[in-house]
Design an enzyme around this catalytic site. Sequence first.
Site, PDB file in Angstrom:
ATOM      1  N   CYS A 113     -25.671  17.744  54.858  1.00 60.72           N
ATOM      2  CA  CYS A 113     -26.296  17.586  53.529  1.00 60.72           C
ATOM      3  C   CYS A 113     -27.341  16.482  53.499  1.00 60.72           C
ATOM      4  CB  CYS A 113     -25.219  17.305  52.488  1.00 60.72           C
ATOM      5  SG  CYS A 113     -23.972  18.584  52.438  1.00 60.72           S
ATOM      6  N   HIS A 254     -28.068  14.053  45.873  1.00 64.49           N
ATOM      7  CA  HIS A 254     -27.550  15.292  46.468  1.00 64.49           C
ATOM      8  C   HIS A 254     -26.591  15.925  45.472  1.00 64.49           C
ATOM      9  CE1 HIS A 254     -25.706  18.148  49.029  1.00 64.49           C
ATOM     10  NE2 HIS A 254     -24.598  17.462  49.249  1.00 64.49           N
ATOM     11  N   ASN A 284     -23.423  23.249  45.745  1.00 67.50           N
ATOM     12  CA  ASN A 284     -23.899  22.411  46.847  1.00 67.50           C
ATOM     13  C   ASN A 284     -24.667  23.276  47.837  1.00 67.50           C
ATOM     14  OD1 ASN A 284     -24.197  20.762  49.065  1.00 67.50           O
ATOM     15  ND2 ASN A 284     -22.064  20.073  49.118  1.00 67.50           N
TER      16      ASN A 284
HETATM   17  O1  UT7 Z   1     -21.920  17.753  50.461  1.00 66.83           O
HETATM   18  C1  UT7 Z   1     -21.068  17.179  51.385  1.00 66.83           C
HETATM   19  C2  UT7 Z   1     -20.198  16.205  50.763  1.00 66.83           C
HETATM   20  N1  UT7 Z   1     -19.174  16.868  50.034  1.00 66.83           N
HETATM   21  C3  UT7 Z   1     -18.689  16.314  48.993  1.00 66.83           C
HETATM   22  O2  UT7 Z   1     -19.173  15.279  48.610  1.00 66.83           O
HETATM   23  C4  UT7 Z   1     -17.499  16.923  48.333  1.00 66.83           C
HETATM   24  C5  UT7 Z   1     -16.502  15.852  48.058  1.00 66.83           C
HETATM   25  N2  UT7 Z   1     -15.260  16.276  47.464  1.00 66.83           N
HETATM   26  C6  UT7 Z   1     -15.165  16.863  46.240  1.00 66.83           C
HETATM   27  O3  UT7 Z   1     -16.156  17.192  45.626  1.00 66.83           O
HETATM   28  C7  UT7 Z   1     -13.802  17.019  45.639  1.00 66.83           C
HETATM   29  O4  UT7 Z   1     -12.875  16.306  46.413  1.00 66.83           O
HETATM   30  C8  UT7 Z   1     -13.330  18.498  45.501  1.00 66.83           C
HETATM   31  C9  UT7 Z   1     -14.082  19.163  44.389  1.00 66.83           C
HETATM   32  C10 UT7 Z   1     -13.534  19.229  46.806  1.00 66.83           C
HETATM   33  C11 UT7 Z   1     -11.851  18.531  45.148  1.00 66.83           C
HETATM   34  O5  UT7 Z   1     -11.608  17.798  43.942  1.00 66.83           O
HETATM   35  P1  UT7 Z   1     -10.426  16.725  43.869  1.00 66.83           P
HETATM   36  O6  UT7 Z   1     -10.396  16.204  42.499  1.00 66.83           O
HETATM   37  O7  UT7 Z   1     -10.646  15.744  44.990  1.00 66.83           O
HETATM   38  O8  UT7 Z   1      -9.158  17.612  44.098  1.00 66.83           O
HETATM   39  P2  UT7 Z   1      -8.046  17.515  45.244  1.00 66.83           P
HETATM   40  O9  UT7 Z   1      -8.580  17.958  46.552  1.00 66.83           O
HETATM   41  O10 UT7 Z   1      -7.396  16.168  45.176  1.00 66.83           O
HETATM   42  O11 UT7 Z   1      -6.996  18.593  44.737  1.00 66.83           O
HETATM   43  C12 UT7 Z   1      -6.283  18.454  43.490  1.00 66.83           C
HETATM   44  C13 UT7 Z   1      -5.475  19.700  43.228  1.00 66.83           C
HETATM   45  C14 UT7 Z   1      -4.639  20.161  44.423  1.00 66.83           C
HETATM   46  O12 UT7 Z   1      -3.422  20.679  43.945  1.00 66.83           O
HETATM   47  P3  UT7 Z   1      -2.082  19.783  43.964  1.00 66.83           P
HETATM   48  O13 UT7 Z   1      -1.868  19.436  45.406  1.00 66.83           O
HETATM   49  O14 UT7 Z   1      -2.371  18.580  43.119  1.00 66.83           O
HETATM   50  O15 UT7 Z   1      -1.058  20.705  43.395  1.00 66.83           O
HETATM   51  C15 UT7 Z   1      -5.463  21.285  45.014  1.00 66.83           C
HETATM   52  O16 UT7 Z   1      -4.677  22.222  45.717  1.00 66.83           O
HETATM   53  O17 UT7 Z   1      -6.351  20.792  42.929  1.00 66.83           O
HETATM   54  C16 UT7 Z   1      -6.047  21.915  43.763  1.00 66.83           C
HETATM   55  N3  UT7 Z   1      -7.269  22.669  44.012  1.00 66.83           N
HETATM   56  C17 UT7 Z   1      -7.695  23.654  43.220  1.00 66.83           C
HETATM   57  N4  UT7 Z   1      -7.176  24.208  42.103  1.00 66.83           N
HETATM   58  C18 UT7 Z   1      -7.868  25.202  41.516  1.00 66.83           C
HETATM   59  C19 UT7 Z   1      -8.154  22.494  45.025  1.00 66.83           C
HETATM   60  N5  UT7 Z   1      -9.166  23.370  44.888  1.00 66.83           N
HETATM   61  C20 UT7 Z   1      -8.906  24.108  43.796  1.00 66.83           C
HETATM   62  C21 UT7 Z   1      -9.571  25.157  43.133  1.00 66.83           C
HETATM   63  N6  UT7 Z   1      -9.025  25.671  42.012  1.00 66.83           N
HETATM   64  N7  UT7 Z   1     -10.759  25.658  43.588  1.00 66.83           N
END
Ligand code: UT7
Length: 332
Positions: A113, A254, A284
């Site tokens: 990215c 970004h 993204n």
């Molecule tokens: O461009 C390159 C750089 N990339 C980035 O900068 C991306 C960085 N990361 C992010 O944007 C975020 O971490 C995400 C959007 C990918 C995830 O958001 P988060 O608030 O960090 O969520 P998490 O990974 O901590 O997951 C929280 C919960 C989990 O469930 P439990 O374990 O709490 O029951 C996940 O399984 O959300 C769940 N989850 C979803 N639920 C519904 C993860 N993805 C999804 C989804 N829909 N698509």
Amino acid sequence: MYAALRSIGSYVPKKILTNFDLEKMVDTSNEWIEQRTGIKERRIAAADEHTSDMGAKAAKVAIDRAGIELEKIDLVICATLSPDHLCMPSTACLISQKLGIANVMAFDISSACSGFVYMLQIAKAFIESGMKKHILLVGAEKISPLLDYNDRTTCILFGDGAGAAIIEATEDKNEAIIDVHASADGNYGDLLITAGGASRFPCCDATIKQGLQYIKMSGNEVFKVAVKTLTSDVVDILAKNNITPDQIDHFVPHQANLRIIEAVRKKLNFPIEQTVLTVAKYGNTSAASIPMAINDAYEEGRIKYGDLMLLDTFGGGFTWGSALVRFAGKSL
Ligand code: UT7
């Protein structure tokens, strides 16, 4: 000689994939995606529409807007994590061929990215050294084939598209790209990775069964490092150049996640009106995200000749960077 960003262009595929479409494909919801990422929809390239096709279309817009003859372009660089071909030919070679640019240096860079900011640093160095005068930069991505649409943690995040810019030599210091920071730390490589398909895990039945051809991300860990690194990098580049946030006309981050953008924006006190946001409509698009965002703000008449832009980016590698860039293209 100084390097000036003379024009911008972009291309997005027609097909729109909404959060509601994704609800039918994987265990997710529009509400979750919007709240956690700010994304509402993303574009998906057609089966016969490749990274180089989108890159060439974005490049054509940038070339036309710069009013530059093709023969003058003396370097073509493409930043992509989703090249047409894994090893060769490079997507930059294919874009050059599609545009009718021959016999000039053309190569791809791999910095995920952060690709557009990395390319700005390279172009600035080539121009300031006097080696090149008219450089075409393309950030182009067809990420959709690299996504596992059963993996809700990644497939909701990314989209396809391309952005391009012409960087030209100028004697006018007021048009110059002021500064570019670009950096990396390979210790974090495993947190955002497409492990298979290349020399370490060549494509075979076993790697395909394990899904190693797909993007895998430890989202939460990436998120934390991204916010911390981006904030400190932006603070550094502003301090180094004696520029205060109120002197920035447009903050162009970004477009990975609205919450990351908001965290950095609030730490630096950038008003929301100063911030360019396209994450809701494109998701993204990796190396294409910043030039696509600049292009949208330009077409809306927000970015004008002489405006000062602050770019920041973070991606796989990890790689990151920021840039202070005057927009030196014609105002619309
Ligand atoms: O461009 C390159 C750089 N990339 C980035 O900068 C991306 C960085 N990361 C992010 O944007 C975020 O971490 C995400 C959007 C990918 C995830 O958001 P988060 O608030 O960090 O969520 P998490 O990974 O901590 O997951 C929280 C919960 C989990 O469930 P439990 O374990 O709490 O029951 C996940 O399984 O959300 C769940 N989850 C979803 N639920 C519904 C993860 N993805 C999804 C989804 N829909 N698509």
